[in-house]
Design an enzyme around this catalytic site. Structure first.
Site, PDB file in Angstrom:
ATOM      1  N   ARG A  88       0.835  -1.209   0.000  1.00  0.00           N
ATOM      2  CA  ARG A  88       0.000   0.000   0.000  1.00  0.00           C
ATOM      3  C   ARG A  88       0.867   1.255   0.000  1.00  0.00           C
ATOM      4  NH1 ARG A  88      -3.514  -1.948  -2.555  1.00  0.00           N
ATOM      5  NH2 ARG A  88      -5.023  -3.267  -1.572  1.00  0.00           N
ATOM      6  N   GLU A  91       2.046   1.576  -3.449  1.00  0.00           N
ATOM      7  CA  GLU A  91       0.950   2.103  -4.266  1.00  0.00           C
ATOM      8  C   GLU A  91       0.792   3.610  -4.058  1.00  0.00           C
ATOM      9  OE1 GLU A  91      -3.051   0.917  -3.077  1.00  0.00           O
ATOM     10  OE2 GLU A  91      -3.494   0.539  -5.185  1.00  0.00           O
ATOM     11  N   SER A 114      15.552  13.376   4.664  1.00  0.00           N
ATOM     12  CA  SER A 114      16.368  12.379   5.327  1.00  0.00           C
ATOM     13  C   SER A 114      15.512  11.242   5.861  1.00  0.00           C
ATOM     14  CB  SER A 114      17.131  13.018   6.493  1.00  0.00           C
ATOM     15  OG  SER A 114      17.831  12.024   7.223  1.00  0.00           O
TER      16      SER A 114
END
Length: 147
Positions: A88, A91, A114
């Site tokens: 996910r 995605e 960072s």
């Protein structure tokens, strides 16, 4: 990643006009990252929203129509994780990665966030329609060095 021709035209007009995604947020009435997603063809706008975007960029109203077409989402290389939760996040980066990068560069300049000087918070937000996951990432901005 190859950008679509319409994305190239929109970004060129945006740069030429000196308009930020935040400026477009005020004009369109939608979040700047969502607007960046429309421009990068990772989201679709309705005709009114699309017309506001192209008009603000000084482009022909005929350029609004393509922004209303649902896009083929995902613009990153296809190295796909198998864990469902990690997938996910993959995605999310497929859909919002380039727009997020564009907004960060616009606000900070050329550099990265960072992952070492970094915090990540996960909160449970109760919602009657189903509890929600709120993820907050906070990383130090690291500009690229010039030499």
């Amino acid at each position: 990643m190859a950008r679509s021709k319409i994305t190239e035209k929109l970004l060129a007009a945006k740069q030429a006009k000196g308009i930020t995604f935040e400026d477009l947020e005020k004009i369109v009435g939608r979040d700047e990252t969502w607007i960046a997603s429309v421009i990068y063809r990772q989201a679709s706008a309705d005709l009114e929203e699309a017309t506001k975007i192209v008009t603000a960029l000084g482009l022909s109203e005929s350029m609004a129509e393509p922004l209303t077409i649902p896009p083929l989402k995902g613009s990153l290389e296809p190295t796909i994780p198998t864990d469902p939760l990690i997938y996910r996040f993959y995605e999310i980066m497929q859909v919002y990665g380039m727009p997020l990068k564009a907004v960060i560069h616009e606000k900070f300049g050329d550099g990265i966030m960072s992952a070492i000087d970094f915090t990540l918070e996960v909160e449970k937000v109760e919602d009657p329609k189903g509890d929600r996951v709120q993820v907050s990432m906070c990383g130090k901005f690291l500009p690229y060095k010039k030499w």
